[in-house]
Design a protein around this motif. Structure first.
Motif, PDB file in Angstrom:
ATOM      1  N   ALA A  93       0.834  -1.218   0.000  1.00 55.16           N
ATOM      2  CA  ALA A  93       0.000   0.000   0.000  1.00 55.16           C
ATOM      3  C   ALA A  93       0.861   1.256   0.000  1.00 55.16           C
ATOM      4  O   ALA A  93       0.610   2.218   0.718  1.00 55.16           O
ATOM      5  N   HIS A  95       3.100   4.022  -2.763  1.00 55.21           N
ATOM      6  CA  HIS A  95       2.661   5.019  -3.760  1.00 55.21           C
ATOM      7  C   HIS A  95       1.724   4.413  -4.802  1.00 55.21           C
ATOM      8  O   HIS A  95       0.633   4.907  -5.047  1.00 55.21           O
ATOM      9  N   GLY A  97       0.326   1.288  -4.895  1.00 52.25           N
ATOM     10  CA  GLY A  97      -0.798   0.547  -4.322  1.00 52.25           C
ATOM     11  C   GLY A  97      -1.932   1.495  -3.945  1.00 52.25           C
ATOM     12  O   GLY A  97      -3.103   1.227  -4.221  1.00 52.25           O
ATOM     13  N   PHE A 117      -3.178  -4.858   1.517  1.00 54.96           N
ATOM     14  CA  PHE A 117      -2.263  -5.414   2.524  1.00 54.96           C
ATOM     15  C   PHE A 117      -0.897  -4.731   2.470  1.00 54.96           C
ATOM     16  O   PHE A 117      -0.426  -4.353   1.397  1.00 54.96           O
ATOM     17  N   ASP A 118      -0.286  -4.599   3.644  1.00 56.30           N
ATOM     18  CA  ASP A 118       1.064  -4.028   3.709  1.00 56.30           C
ATOM     19  C   ASP A 118       1.746  -4.594   4.955  1.00 56.30           C
ATOM     20  O   ASP A 118       1.099  -5.204   5.805  1.00 56.30           O
ATOM     21  N   ASN A 120       3.990  -2.486   6.668  1.00 54.42           N
ATOM     22  CA  ASN A 120       4.416  -1.342   7.463  1.00 54.42           C
ATOM     23  C   ASN A 120       3.383  -1.044   8.560  1.00 54.42           C
ATOM     24  O   ASN A 120       2.243  -0.692   8.272  1.00 54.42           O
ATOM     25  N   VAL A 155       4.522  -4.383  -4.262  1.00 48.22           N
ATOM     26  CA  VAL A 155       5.523  -4.447  -3.189  1.00 48.22           C
ATOM     27  C   VAL A 155       6.901  -4.122  -3.790  1.00 48.22           C
ATOM     28  O   VAL A 155       7.059  -4.131  -5.008  1.00 48.22           O
ATOM     29  N   LYS A 157      10.614  -4.645  -5.261  1.00 52.16           N
ATOM     30  CA  LYS A 157      11.099  -5.733  -6.131  1.00 52.16           C
ATOM     31  C   LYS A 157      11.633  -6.924  -5.332  1.00 52.16           C
ATOM     32  O   LYS A 157      11.387  -8.073  -5.675  1.00 52.16           O
ATOM     33  N   VAL A 159      10.894  -8.363  -2.642  1.00 48.65           N
ATOM     34  CA  VAL A 159       9.977  -9.326  -2.006  1.00 48.65           C
ATOM     35  C   VAL A 159       8.886  -9.793  -2.979  1.00 48.65           C
ATOM     36  O   VAL A 159       7.967 -10.518  -2.590  1.00 48.65           O
ATOM     37  N   THR A 163       6.326 -12.968  -2.347  1.00 48.68           N
ATOM     38  CA  THR A 163       4.918 -12.591  -2.123  1.00 48.68           C
ATOM     39  C   THR A 163       4.026 -13.284  -3.156  1.00 48.68           C
ATOM     40  O   THR A 163       2.950 -13.791  -2.818  1.00 48.68           O
ATOM     41  N   PHE A 178       3.033  -5.107 -10.935  1.00 50.82           N
ATOM     42  CA  PHE A 178       3.587  -3.780 -11.243  1.00 50.82           C
ATOM     43  C   PHE A 178       5.069  -3.686 -10.887  1.00 50.82           C
ATOM     44  O   PHE A 178       5.669  -2.633 -11.027  1.00 50.82           O
ATOM     45  N   THR A 179       5.660  -4.764 -10.377  1.00 51.57           N
ATOM     46  CA  THR A 179       6.998  -4.647  -9.787  1.00 51.57           C
ATOM     47  C   THR A 179       8.125  -4.645 -10.819  1.00 51.57           C
ATOM     48  O   THR A 179       9.265  -4.375 -10.480  1.00 51.57           O
ATOM     49  N   ILE A 196       5.252   0.264 -16.327  1.00 53.59           N
ATOM     50  CA  ILE A 196       5.016   1.707 -16.429  1.00 53.59           C
ATOM     51  C   ILE A 196       6.123   2.369 -17.259  1.00 53.59           C
ATOM     52  O   ILE A 196       5.866   3.230 -18.093  1.00 53.59           O
ATOM     53  N   ASN A 197       7.356   1.923 -17.059  1.00 48.97           N
ATOM     54  CA  ASN A 197       8.470   2.582 -17.747  1.00 48.97           C
ATOM     55  C   ASN A 197       8.525   2.269 -19.234  1.00 48.97           C
ATOM     56  O   ASN A 197       9.213   2.961 -19.984  1.00 48.97           O
TER      57      ASN A 197
HETATM   58  N1  LIG Z   1       5.933   4.157  -8.401  1.00 52.25           N
HETATM   59  C1  LIG Z   1       6.329   3.986  -9.648  1.00 52.25           C
HETATM   60  O1  LIG Z   1       6.319   4.893 -10.501  1.00 52.25           O
HETATM   61  C2  LIG Z   1       6.795   2.644 -10.106  1.00 52.25           C
HETATM   62  C3  LIG Z   1       7.116   2.535 -11.429  1.00 52.25           C
HETATM   63  C4  LIG Z   1       7.500   1.304 -11.900  1.00 52.25           C
HETATM   64  C5  LIG Z   1       7.567   0.239 -11.050  1.00 52.25           C
HETATM   65  N2  LIG Z   1       7.268   0.376  -9.756  1.00 52.25           N
HETATM   66  C6  LIG Z   1       7.375  -0.795  -8.895  1.00 52.25           C
HETATM   67  O2  LIG Z   1       6.146  -0.979  -8.190  1.00 52.25           O
HETATM   68  C7  LIG Z   1       6.396  -1.440  -6.874  1.00 52.25           C
HETATM   69  C8  LIG Z   1       5.777  -0.481  -5.889  1.00 52.25           C
HETATM   70  O3  LIG Z   1       6.292   0.810  -6.082  1.00 52.25           O
HETATM   71  P1  LIG Z   1       5.937   1.999  -5.075  1.00 52.25           P
HETATM   72  O4  LIG Z   1       6.506   3.215  -5.667  1.00 52.25           O
HETATM   73  O5  LIG Z   1       4.487   1.971  -4.741  1.00 52.25           O
HETATM   74  O6  LIG Z   1       6.785   1.549  -3.784  1.00 52.25           O
HETATM   75  P2  LIG Z   1       6.557   1.993  -2.276  1.00 52.25           P
HETATM   76  O7  LIG Z   1       7.842   1.780  -1.580  1.00 52.25           O
HETATM   77  O8  LIG Z   1       5.906   3.336  -2.203  1.00 52.25           O
HETATM   78  O9  LIG Z   1       5.489   0.920  -1.762  1.00 52.25           O
HETATM   79  C9  LIG Z   1       5.786  -0.401  -1.495  1.00 52.25           C
HETATM   80  C10 LIG Z   1       4.919  -0.826  -0.307  1.00 52.25           C
HETATM   81  O10 LIG Z   1       5.098  -2.223  -0.110  1.00 52.25           O
HETATM   82  C11 LIG Z   1       5.150  -2.468   1.301  1.00 52.25           C
HETATM   83  N3  LIG Z   1       5.812  -3.755   1.529  1.00 52.25           N
HETATM   84  C12 LIG Z   1       7.138  -4.040   1.637  1.00 52.25           C
HETATM   85  N4  LIG Z   1       7.333  -5.358   1.821  1.00 52.25           N
HETATM   86  C13 LIG Z   1       6.090  -5.919   1.822  1.00 52.25           C
HETATM   87  C14 LIG Z   1       5.622  -7.252   1.974  1.00 52.25           C
HETATM   88  N5  LIG Z   1       6.464  -8.287   2.123  1.00 52.25           N
HETATM   89  N6  LIG Z   1       4.275  -7.476   1.928  1.00 52.25           N
HETATM   90  C15 LIG Z   1       3.414  -6.455   1.780  1.00 52.25           C
HETATM   91  N7  LIG Z   1       3.795  -5.148   1.641  1.00 52.25           N
HETATM   92  C16 LIG Z   1       5.113  -4.905   1.651  1.00 52.25           C
HETATM   93  C17 LIG Z   1       5.904  -1.282   1.866  1.00 52.25           C
HETATM   94  O11 LIG Z   1       5.658  -1.116   3.235  1.00 52.25           O
HETATM   95  C18 LIG Z   1       5.317  -0.145   0.998  1.00 52.25           C
HETATM   96  O12 LIG Z   1       4.188   0.439   1.624  1.00 52.25           O
HETATM   97  C19 LIG Z   1       7.907  -1.555  -6.751  1.00 52.25           C
HETATM   98  O13 LIG Z   1       8.268  -2.882  -7.028  1.00 52.25           O
HETATM   99  C20 LIG Z   1       8.426  -0.629  -7.821  1.00 52.25           C
HETATM  100  O14 LIG Z   1       9.697  -1.037  -8.298  1.00 52.25           O
HETATM  101  C21 LIG Z   1       6.891   1.551  -9.251  1.00 52.25           C
END
Ligand SMILES: NC(=O)c1ccc[n+]([C@@H]2O[C@H](COP(=O)([O-])OP(=O)(O)OC[C@H]3O[C@@H](n4cnc5c(N)ncnc54)[C@H](O)[C@@H]3O)[C@@H](O)[C@H]2O)c1
Length: 212
Positions: A93, A95, A97, A117-118, A120, A155, A157, A159, A163, A178-179, A196-197
């Protein structure tokens, strides 16, 4: 399952949401019919490809009228299984999520967002709209009890694989990932990877062509 929804080639599946998106925009206008040529202009696909794609599911077009927009939208939603209820959870949950929780597109497509689910402790117990963020410790039991079909994976990358394995073991049949990790999943699990990229790369490439 509706006969028309069986064994659709992947290449057609990729185009169906694009047809749906454009037809939906036209639905509320006075226009009743659309020709394959007009649909080609909107989608960027050729009119012959569109006719071929749609004829895969039956004979929707009316000679010299084209396709009835309302009927085609109805047909596409049946073909894409929107009438089939699917339970969804979001794992992670952060950014991404949190942004996914606020997506308005689930209900129309037959998805019910059942939980987030998260791990944190600062996030656990907070509400996003009317959805409570639960501890990841509860995730597997929740998947079993609430008959969750699909999990969105947002989550970190590191984990992601573990997961995904827990979710599959608990019973999900699909992962909306999305990871950007190359997840290894059994053949019977539906994996939809959201890069996304990739969109940024395509844009950059097009801009680059304009500069050269
Ligand atoms: N935000 C982006 O623009 C973006 C772009 C491309 C890819 N991604 C990928 O998407 C994923 C999420 O990105 P984000 O920016 O939301 O990251 P983030 O760090 O904001 O959120 C990740 C969340 O996962 C939780 N978490 C960690 N371990 C966990 C577990 N074992 N079980 C459940 N929750 C857990 C953390 O507490 C955190 O709230 C990442 O893998 C990132 O590489 C993000």
């Amino acid at each position: 399952m509706d006969k028309r929804s069986e064994n659709i080639p992947n290449i057609i599946i990729r185009r169906l949401p694009i047809y749906y998106k454009h037809l939906k925009k036209l639905k509320n206008r006075a226009k009743e019919y659309i020709s394959s040529e007009e649909l080609a202009e909107l989608t960027g696909f050729s009119s012959s490809l569109i006719r071929k794609d749609l004829s895969y599911f039956g004979n929707f077009g009316r000679k010299s009228y084209g396709y009835d927009i309302y009927c085609l939208l109805q047909e596409l939603s049946i073909i894409m299984g929107f009438n089939h209820p699917k339970n969804l959870i979001i794992v992670g949950a952060g950014h991404l999520g949190q942004a996914l929780v606020h997506n308005k597109g689930y209900e129309e497509r037959g998805y019910k967002l059942k939980g987030v689910f998260d791990k944190n402790p600062k996030l656990i117990g907070l509400f996003l709209d009317d959805i409570k963020i639960r501890s990841v410790e509860e995730m597997c039991d929740f998947v079993k009890e609430e008959k969750i079909d699909i999990a969105a994976l947002t989550v970190p990358k590191g984990v992601a694989q573990k997961t995904a394995e827990l979710l599959i073991e608990a019973g999900v049949i699909g992962i909306w990932d999305f990871t950007e990790v190359a997840l290894k999943v059994p053949n019977n699990i539906l994996l939809e990877e959201q890069h996304i990229n990739e969109g940024l790369c395509k844009l950059s490439c097009k801009i680059n062509q304009n500069f050269n």
